[in-house]
Scaffold this motif. Structure first.
Motif, PDB file in Angstrom:
ATOM      1  N   VAL A  78       5.052 -20.870 -43.797  1.00 29.04           N
ATOM      2  CA  VAL A  78       5.326 -22.289 -43.559  1.00 29.04           C
ATOM      3  C   VAL A  78       6.566 -22.430 -42.682  1.00 29.04           C
ATOM      4  CG1 VAL A  78       4.268 -23.088 -45.710  1.00 29.04           C
ATOM      5  CG2 VAL A  78       6.691 -22.487 -45.679  1.00 29.04           C
ATOM      6  N   ARG A 111       9.683 -25.377 -41.935  1.00 26.82           N
ATOM      7  CA  ARG A 111      10.310 -26.629 -42.375  1.00 26.82           C
ATOM      8  C   ARG A 111      11.218 -27.148 -41.264  1.00 26.82           C
ATOM      9  NH1 ARG A 111      10.273 -28.184 -47.770  1.00 26.82           N
ATOM     10  NH2 ARG A 111      12.081 -29.498 -47.317  1.00 26.82           N
ATOM     11  N   GLU A 139       7.418 -29.886 -44.305  1.00 26.08           N
ATOM     12  CA  GLU A 139       6.897 -28.525 -44.336  1.00 26.08           C
ATOM     13  C   GLU A 139       5.453 -28.520 -43.847  1.00 26.08           C
ATOM     14  OE1 GLU A 139       8.094 -26.048 -47.745  1.00 26.08           O
ATOM     15  OE2 GLU A 139       5.951 -25.652 -48.040  1.00 26.08           O
ATOM     16  N   ARG A 140       5.146 -27.544 -42.986  1.00 27.42           N
ATOM     17  CA  ARG A 140       3.794 -27.453 -42.446  1.00 27.42           C
ATOM     18  C   ARG A 140       3.428 -25.973 -42.312  1.00 27.42           C
ATOM     19  NH1 ARG A 140       7.385 -28.405 -38.532  1.00 27.42           N
ATOM     20  NH2 ARG A 140       7.338 -27.092 -36.650  1.00 27.42           N
TER      21      ARG A 140
END
Length: 431
Positions: A358, A360, A365-366
């Protein structure tokens, strides 16, 4: 010192971990926390990601929820299959986790070398299974002293040679209590330690019986060393182990042992151990079927996520990876490359490289789409960035790790964080 006094001493040492002062020794922690006790810092419930809370990158975190899930799952698994459980403590070398494992039904803790036993004893572990030969005279004399001082201390170790038994017997001459020994059966030609044949195992058993300071209590091995391991080969080896126990029992080698220990079980084949140990025939006395898997406590995102038996028997449940290493992107020199500030000093790399999971940025968060860790320097992760990768200098990147045993040892004080990043505890390691 009495058993009660030893227990009080161990409890005090465990409590004193919370009284340790936070300072420069512990990487990743907030600089403004210097001088606080671990308990005081935990009580502040700082957040890994909140501005002003001060965690610095890189920082390794354990998931509070996933850690508890894994502890409970293996407790249930061992109980369901009629197994005693002595998880391998070398994975974490964290007395707080040892205590939680014991609270979750563990029979005791498995360890590998004398230093680790000293750590366990300092924090009150009453049953230790040393999955190794022990021929160090100084260590053996210390073990003898521990056994003499604490009637409730149980210690079991391997033997795989007559020479080793002779060295043990010489070091323990005059000991107040005998040291319990299991014959280690090697997993095949080219494998690691252990007798290669049943005849060698019987010879070791006879040598143990002839040594007043030793007591033969069972057999043990490690199926993870089976050459070209597959379910058939692993089960074949485990059946040899069971047959060795039965043969030694039939030959009267277990003397005054109150139970017969049959032990195996790493983190990749404990389903095979459960299946084969369920077939152990009736022996002359009760059998302690002792499983030793250790990596489960944190699990991982690589090696054990692929090998765990729960992938073969999903109806039994699933372990969850509890580690995440947070690093910060510090360089983006080309569209195809970026660098984060965590490397070999921070992340396990002996089996697999970390995996970018992930990203941030500004509290959002992706998924780390298009980002791959291609290498590690001492303090940098090399990131390949595909065209779809959205990553900038200053972003935090969450890395999944492979192999817990070489993740814990890089961090002395590890934050335990809830899903939103709130840190609720800190785990102290002793390597």
């Amino acid at each position: 010192m009495s058993t009660e006094a030893l227990a009080r001493q161990a409890a005090e040492r465990l409590a004193r971990l919370a009284e340790e002062r936070v300072d420069h020794r512990f990487k990743g922690l907030p600089p403004d926390a210097d001088g606080l006790t671990v308990a005081e810092l935990a009580a502040q419930r700082r957040n890994l990601f909140r501005d002003g809370d001060g965690f610095t990158s890189p920082v390794l975190a354990l998931s509070a929820e996933r850690l508890e899930h894994n502890l409970a799952l293996m407790e249930e698994y061992a109980s369901r299959h009629g197994l005693a459980f002595a998880p391998h403590g070398k994975t974490s070398m964290a007395p707080q986790l040892f205590r939680r494992q014991i609270e979750h039904g563990a029979w005791g803790i498995t360890l590998a070398v004398p230093h680790q036993v000293r750590v366990a004893r300092a924090f009150g572990i009453r049953r230790v299974f040393l999955a190794n030969e022990l021929v160090d005279a100084s260590a053996l004399r210390w073990i003898a002293g521990e056994l003499a001082a604490d009637p409730e201390f149980r210690f079991v170790c391997y033997a795989d040679s007559v020479r080793g038994v002779e060295l043990m017997a010489a070091a323990l001459r005059g000991a107040a209590r005998p040291v319990d020994v299991v014959v280690e059966l090697g997993a095949g030609e080219g494998a690691r330690t252990g007798v290669r044949t049943e005849a060698e195992g019987a010879a070791v058993a006879r040598a143990v019986a002839a040594a007043p300071a030793l007591r033969l209590v069972g057999v043990a091995g490690y199926e993870g060393e089976v050459p070209k391991a597959d379910p058939e080969r692993v089960r074949s080896y485990l059946r040899r182990l069971v047959a060795l126990a039965a043969g030694l029992d039939e030959g009267g080698h277990f003397g005054d042992a109150e139970e017969i220990v049959v032990s195996a079980g790493g983190s990749a084949w404990f389903d095979a151990v459960a299946d084969v140990f369920a077939e152990i025939p009736g022996l002359s006395r009760p059998v302690l079927k002792l499983l030793r898997s250790g990596a489960y406590v944190s699990h991982d995102d690589g090696h054990y996520s692929r090998l765990t038996p729960f992938t073969r028997v999903p109806e039994e449940g699933a372990l969850e990876p509890a580690f995440r290493l947070w690093a910060q992107v510090v360089s983006r020199p080309t569209p195809e490359q970026a660098f984060a500030n965590a490397g070999k000093r921070d992340a396990a790399y002996d089996l697999d490289l970390p995996a970018a999971q992930v990203v941030r940025r500004d509290g959002v968060e992706r998924p780390a789409t298009g980002i791959t860790v291609t290498g590690l320097s001492d303090q940098h992760a090399w990131l390949r960035t595909d065209p779809e990768a959205d990553v900038e200098v200053g972003d935090w990147i969450g890395l999944g790790l492979s192999h817990p045993c070489t993740s814990f040892d890089k961090w002395q004080l590890i934050p335990v964080a809830e899903a939103d990043g709130t840190v609720v505890d800190y785990i102290r390691t002793f390597f």
